[in-house]
Design a protein around this motif. Sequence first.
Motif, PDB file in Angstrom:
ATOM      1  N   GLY A 294      -2.266  19.628  14.447  1.00  0.00           N
ATOM      2  CA  GLY A 294      -0.945  19.768  15.053  1.00  0.00           C
ATOM      3  C   GLY A 294      -0.119  20.933  14.539  1.00  0.00           C
ATOM      4  N   LEU A 295      -0.648  21.695  13.574  1.00  0.00           N
ATOM      5  CA  LEU A 295       0.134  22.833  13.076  1.00  0.00           C
ATOM      6  C   LEU A 295       0.016  24.014  14.035  1.00  0.00           C
ATOM      7  CD1 LEU A 295      -0.550  23.027   9.218  1.00  0.00           C
ATOM      8  CD2 LEU A 295       1.348  21.936  10.425  1.00  0.00           C
ATOM      9  N   SER A 296       1.026  24.858  14.006  1.00  0.00           N
ATOM     10  CA  SER A 296       0.918  26.104  14.751  1.00  0.00           C
ATOM     11  C   SER A 296       0.020  27.052  13.959  1.00  0.00           C
ATOM     12  CB  SER A 296       2.298  26.729  14.926  1.00  0.00           C
ATOM     13  OG  SER A 296       2.789  27.117  13.660  1.00  0.00           O
ATOM     14  N   ALA A 297      -0.418  28.122  14.609  1.00  0.00           N
ATOM     15  CA  ALA A 297      -1.309  29.075  13.928  1.00  0.00           C
ATOM     16  C   ALA A 297      -0.637  29.629  12.665  1.00  0.00           C
ATOM     17  CB  ALA A 297      -1.678  30.206  14.880  1.00  0.00           C
ATOM     18  N   GLU A 298       0.652  29.969  12.767  1.00  0.00           N
ATOM     19  CA  GLU A 298       1.360  30.534  11.608  1.00  0.00           C
ATOM     20  C   GLU A 298       1.417  29.523  10.456  1.00  0.00           C
ATOM     21  OE1 GLU A 298       2.399  30.541  14.635  1.00  0.00           O
ATOM     22  OE2 GLU A 298       3.310  32.449  15.204  1.00  0.00           O
ATOM     23  N   ALA A 299       1.742  28.270  10.829  1.00  0.00           N
ATOM     24  CA  ALA A 299       1.858  27.255   9.776  1.00  0.00           C
ATOM     25  C   ALA A 299       0.503  27.022   9.112  1.00  0.00           C
ATOM     26  CB  ALA A 299       2.411  25.959  10.358  1.00  0.00           C
ATOM     27  N   ALA A 300      -0.561  27.126   9.908  1.00  0.00           N
ATOM     28  CA  ALA A 300      -1.899  26.936   9.337  1.00  0.00           C
ATOM     29  C   ALA A 300      -2.199  28.040   8.320  1.00  0.00           C
ATOM     30  CB  ALA A 300      -2.939  26.942  10.452  1.00  0.00           C
ATOM     31  N   VAL A 301      -1.832  29.263   8.646  1.00  0.00           N
ATOM     32  CA  VAL A 301      -2.059  30.364   7.698  1.00  0.00           C
ATOM     33  C   VAL A 301      -1.264  30.084   6.416  1.00  0.00           C
ATOM     34  CG1 VAL A 301      -1.782  32.838   7.267  1.00  0.00           C
ATOM     35  CG2 VAL A 301      -2.397  32.038   9.557  1.00  0.00           C
ATOM     36  N   GLU A 302      -0.036  29.674   6.607  1.00  0.00           N
ATOM     37  CA  GLU A 302       0.803  29.447   5.419  1.00  0.00           C
ATOM     38  C   GLU A 302       0.297  28.285   4.588  1.00  0.00           C
ATOM     39  OE1 GLU A 302       5.254  31.173   5.806  1.00  0.00           O
ATOM     40  OE2 GLU A 302       4.919  29.086   5.280  1.00  0.00           O
ATOM     41  N   LYS A 303      -0.234  27.288   5.236  1.00  0.00           N
ATOM     42  CA  LYS A 303      -0.737  26.140   4.475  1.00  0.00           C
ATOM     43  C   LYS A 303      -1.880  26.599   3.562  1.00  0.00           C
ATOM     44  CE  LYS A 303      -2.651  21.532   4.959  1.00  0.00           C
ATOM     45  NZ  LYS A 303      -4.046  21.865   4.649  1.00  0.00           N
ATOM     46  N   GLU A 304      -2.769  27.413   4.108  1.00  0.00           N
ATOM     47  CA  GLU A 304      -3.866  27.920   3.278  1.00  0.00           C
ATOM     48  C   GLU A 304      -3.347  28.843   2.184  1.00  0.00           C
ATOM     49  OE1 GLU A 304      -6.973  26.969   3.109  1.00  0.00           O
ATOM     50  OE2 GLU A 304      -6.216  25.483   4.520  1.00  0.00           O
ATOM     51  N   GLN A 305      -2.326  29.600   2.532  1.00  0.00           N
ATOM     52  CA  GLN A 305      -1.741  30.530   1.556  1.00  0.00           C
ATOM     53  C   GLN A 305      -1.101  29.742   0.406  1.00  0.00           C
ATOM     54  OE1 GLN A 305       1.280  32.996   3.256  1.00  0.00           O
ATOM     55  NE2 GLN A 305       0.925  34.681   1.836  1.00  0.00           N
ATOM     56  N   SER A 306      -0.403  28.674   0.769  1.00  0.00           N
ATOM     57  CA  SER A 306       0.235  27.849  -0.262  1.00  0.00           C
ATOM     58  C   SER A 306      -0.808  27.260  -1.198  1.00  0.00           C
ATOM     59  CB  SER A 306       0.989  26.678   0.366  1.00  0.00           C
ATOM     60  OG  SER A 306       2.062  27.134   1.097  1.00  0.00           O
ATOM     61  N   ALA A 307      -1.893  26.781  -0.585  1.00  0.00           N
ATOM     62  CA  ALA A 307      -2.933  26.172  -1.407  1.00  0.00           C
ATOM     63  C   ALA A 307      -3.515  27.220  -2.351  1.00  0.00           C
ATOM     64  CB  ALA A 307      -4.010  25.579  -0.514  1.00  0.00           C
ATOM     65  N   ALA A 308      -3.716  28.445  -1.835  1.00  0.00           N
ATOM     66  CA  ALA A 308      -4.280  29.507  -2.677  1.00  0.00           C
ATOM     67  C   ALA A 308      -3.312  29.858  -3.803  1.00  0.00           C
ATOM     68  CB  ALA A 308      -4.579  30.745  -1.832  1.00  0.00           C
ATOM     69  N   ARG A 309      -2.014  29.906  -3.475  1.00  0.00           N
ATOM     70  CA  ARG A 309      -1.031  30.218  -4.521  1.00  0.00           C
ATOM     71  C   ARG A 309      -1.018  29.145  -5.598  1.00  0.00           C
ATOM     72  NH1 ARG A 309       4.040  33.411  -3.095  1.00  0.00           N
ATOM     73  NH2 ARG A 309       3.123  35.184  -2.030  1.00  0.00           N
ATOM     74  N   ALA A 310      -1.111  27.885  -5.154  1.00  0.00           N
ATOM     75  CA  ALA A 310      -1.097  26.799  -6.143  1.00  0.00           C
ATOM     76  C   ALA A 310      -2.304  26.934  -7.059  1.00  0.00           C
ATOM     77  CB  ALA A 310      -1.097  25.444  -5.451  1.00  0.00           C
ATOM     78  N   ARG A 311      -3.436  27.319  -6.474  1.00  0.00           N
ATOM     79  CA  ARG A 311      -4.625  27.495  -7.316  1.00  0.00           C
ATOM     80  C   ARG A 311      -4.437  28.683  -8.251  1.00  0.00           C
ATOM     81  NH1 ARG A 311      -7.758  26.032  -2.530  1.00  0.00           N
ATOM     82  NH2 ARG A 311      -8.271  28.184  -2.106  1.00  0.00           N
ATOM     83  N   LEU A 312      -3.793  29.712  -7.736  1.00  0.00           N
ATOM     84  CA  LEU A 312      -3.559  30.935  -8.517  1.00  0.00           C
ATOM     85  C   LEU A 312      -2.880  30.606  -9.835  1.00  0.00           C
ATOM     86  CD1 LEU A 312      -3.737  34.063  -7.892  1.00  0.00           C
ATOM     87  CD2 LEU A 312      -1.332  33.943  -7.394  1.00  0.00           C
ATOM     88  N   GLU A 313      -1.922  29.698  -9.754  1.00  0.00           N
ATOM     89  CA  GLU A 313      -1.175  29.360 -10.967  1.00  0.00           C
ATOM     90  C   GLU A 313      -2.038  28.651 -11.987  1.00  0.00           C
ATOM     91  OE1 GLU A 313       2.413  27.300 -10.108  1.00  0.00           O
ATOM     92  OE2 GLU A 313       3.264  28.999  -9.024  1.00  0.00           O
ATOM     93  N   GLN A 314      -3.123  28.046 -11.518  1.00  0.00           N
ATOM     94  CA  GLN A 314      -3.961  27.266 -12.429  1.00  0.00           C
ATOM     95  C   GLN A 314      -5.117  28.084 -13.011  1.00  0.00           C
ATOM     96  OE1 GLN A 314      -3.273  23.790 -12.813  1.00  0.00           O
ATOM     97  NE2 GLN A 314      -1.464  24.301 -11.635  1.00  0.00           N
TER      98      GLN A 314
END
Length: 768
Positions: A294-314
């Motif tokens: 149900g996400l829009s294409a933009e939100a899907a990109v951001e969701k993956e980006q957020s997950a990558a950023r969260a991993r980045l911090e770890q």
Amino acid sequence: MMPSGSNGPEEARPIRRGRQDGMPDRRESDSRKLLRRLRDTLASKAEGQARLDRIVALIAESMRTEVCSLYLFRDPETLELVATRGLRGEAVGKTRMRLGEGLVGRTARTGQPVNTGNAPAEKGFRYMPETGEEIYSSFLGVPVQRVGEKLGVLVVQSKEARQFSDDEVYGLEVVAMVLAEMSELGSMTAGGEGLRALHTRPMMIRGGSGQEGTAEGHVWLHEPRVVITNPVADDPERELDRIRNAVAQLRVSVDDLLGAEALDKDQRAVLEAYRMFANSRGWLKRMEDDILRGLSAEAAVEKEQSAARARLEQVPDAYLRDRLHDLDDLSNRLLRILTGQGQDTGAEMPPDPVLVARNIGPAELLDYGRRLRGVVLEEGSVGSHAAIVARALAIPLVIHADRITSEALNGDHILVDGDQGIVHLRPDETVAAAFRDKIAMQTEAQKRYAVLRALPAQATCGTTVSLHMNAGLMADLPSLEGSGAEGVGLFRTELQFLIRANVPRRDELVRLYARVMDAAKGRRVAFRTLDIGSDKVLPYMKPQDEPNPAMGWRAIRLGLERPGMLQMQLQALIRAAAGRTLTVMFPFVARMDEFMAARDHFDRVLARERAFGHDVPSRVEVGAMLETPSLAYAPRAFFEATDFISIGGNDLKQFFFAADRENERVRRRYDTLDPAFLAFIRHIVDRCGEAGTPLSFCGEDAGRPIEAVALAAIGLRTLSMRPASIGPVKALLRRVNLDEAREVIDAAVAQGEPTARDALTRYLAALP
Ligand code: PEP
Ligand code: MG
């Protein structure tokens, strides 16, 4: 190139996607229904709290759990329960936990879901009696985050002791994504202090000082954030088409970049990594799954980006962090393709812009020029090219301002304290008022210095010290008049090379050096030949892989071994000076023979110019920079062969104490007023005195008033510094008796003090 381990884009995460779990379509359509209802609720006119209550109720219903709770950050360290379905209502607004505390705090800190069938048995579990949660055994918490920005935690709990399925975890993550987007739009504001919409809270960020000075202004983002207005989409097929087309476009653009000529090894490696990510099936697949939920294409990109950023911090590993940064950059490109939002968002630059960026190249910074009141960088370093340009433009610069690019919005009120390396974003009025007082005091001091502009830096004992300025760009030269400098004691010629994408041609250099001399109106300009290598790597030169570049193949060493560039530069200087005095000095000379060889190049170029009938300078002075301890012990003939010597105190001190000038850990460890260093400088003063060689000092210490007094007291008569330092240094020198200052230093040294600073500071404080 591909990172191994658990962070690569191809890695199949342990979450089963819709089509593999047996109930694909129902789950997906449930999810879409929930997202649409959430969107409608978030857009409704309901009061803040009523809206939050409705949201958690909807999620609990859809997830078929007894409890759904939302925790948001009150401040960067504290989470607060702001709405719940199932826990006791009285706990709302009361239950708080610190980042990392309990399972909610852990979810927030790691940015990863916490999923357990037996919450009380989980490590770190903390029981909150006021909530009545003791009867719920299973717990699933997912972070509410937006591209690395932690907003809160969304939790579902149920009595039945069971782990939530991968599919449920994934579903809740998608919901959390929509909440994050909506909070970005201010929809989650519930009025209370703790619930203020994002980007409205005052924040202080402590970074490092890149260039002193203070400024008040409004944020201008170098790369504005992409704004997503539609996190939930009604037509998944259309969104799938959009994401596939955008990724295809991205792949082509990365291939085009890779096809460009003149890429060096490192640029190519980065682009190869980009290409690998852009072609990664795993990355696209995850985004397609998000869209089916149900996400829009933009939100899907951001969701993956957020997950990558969260991993980045770890991730502690620097290499993996770099790769995740690549993925982050790539997501930004994809967002720009999808939204059509380029650099130009139509926003208008405020009249008092403070530039905020992750990092910025020197040429881009120069393009903004003096319009900027200040610059704040999330990365950067003291020796970076951007810092060099900020210094030339005398713009206050704060570096290492953690999270500034995600916190700041265009137009935010911002205070930049380049002296302390501190930024206040959206400051309270009391902070702003105190800050304005500080700026006013500095302006007052500047006015006092302006009065001294035409007066000599004459100490009360009668000795006069000649004050010059350091420069390197045309942008520096207006300061020559304003600062009252007698000339340019150090013109760092490499800066012109550093800010360009390709080697300047000889005739360009001739014009440039001539303009510098014109602007100096007959004042002396000491041109230092290229000091490249070490931290100053030209964009178009192959960087040398050296274990310790500061002590490697740099400056005159490089110039003598590859004399083409040196000769071209000397020729340009000679032509530019036609009919005037030319002052040239060679950097990083460690032995007499290096100076003699460099001087020989100069003499030969000069003779050739003359032979070809070109105009030549009316007079030449050729000097050496003394930046390595060895040169202080060169034969007397060396001191006699040089027309002048300039101490490059930055390098000399780093090699004297073996303390890297770029390394924050050690660079302030050894005091310039250490008796050993002072004795060493005195030795150089004596050697120049014996040979009758003029001596100056052009490191950063020359511009620090106490250091400047100490240097003058032990015999330096010429100091060269940043233009902004001339006023404060002159003001102090004019109040000091240098004979007394020398006695104070001598006494402190004789008493075995570890530094003469305390004694000298006391003496200066007691001056009338
Ligand atoms: C120095 O080393 O003190 C100096 C003036 O040169 P740079 O800072 O450019 O190395
Ligand atoms: Mg140097």
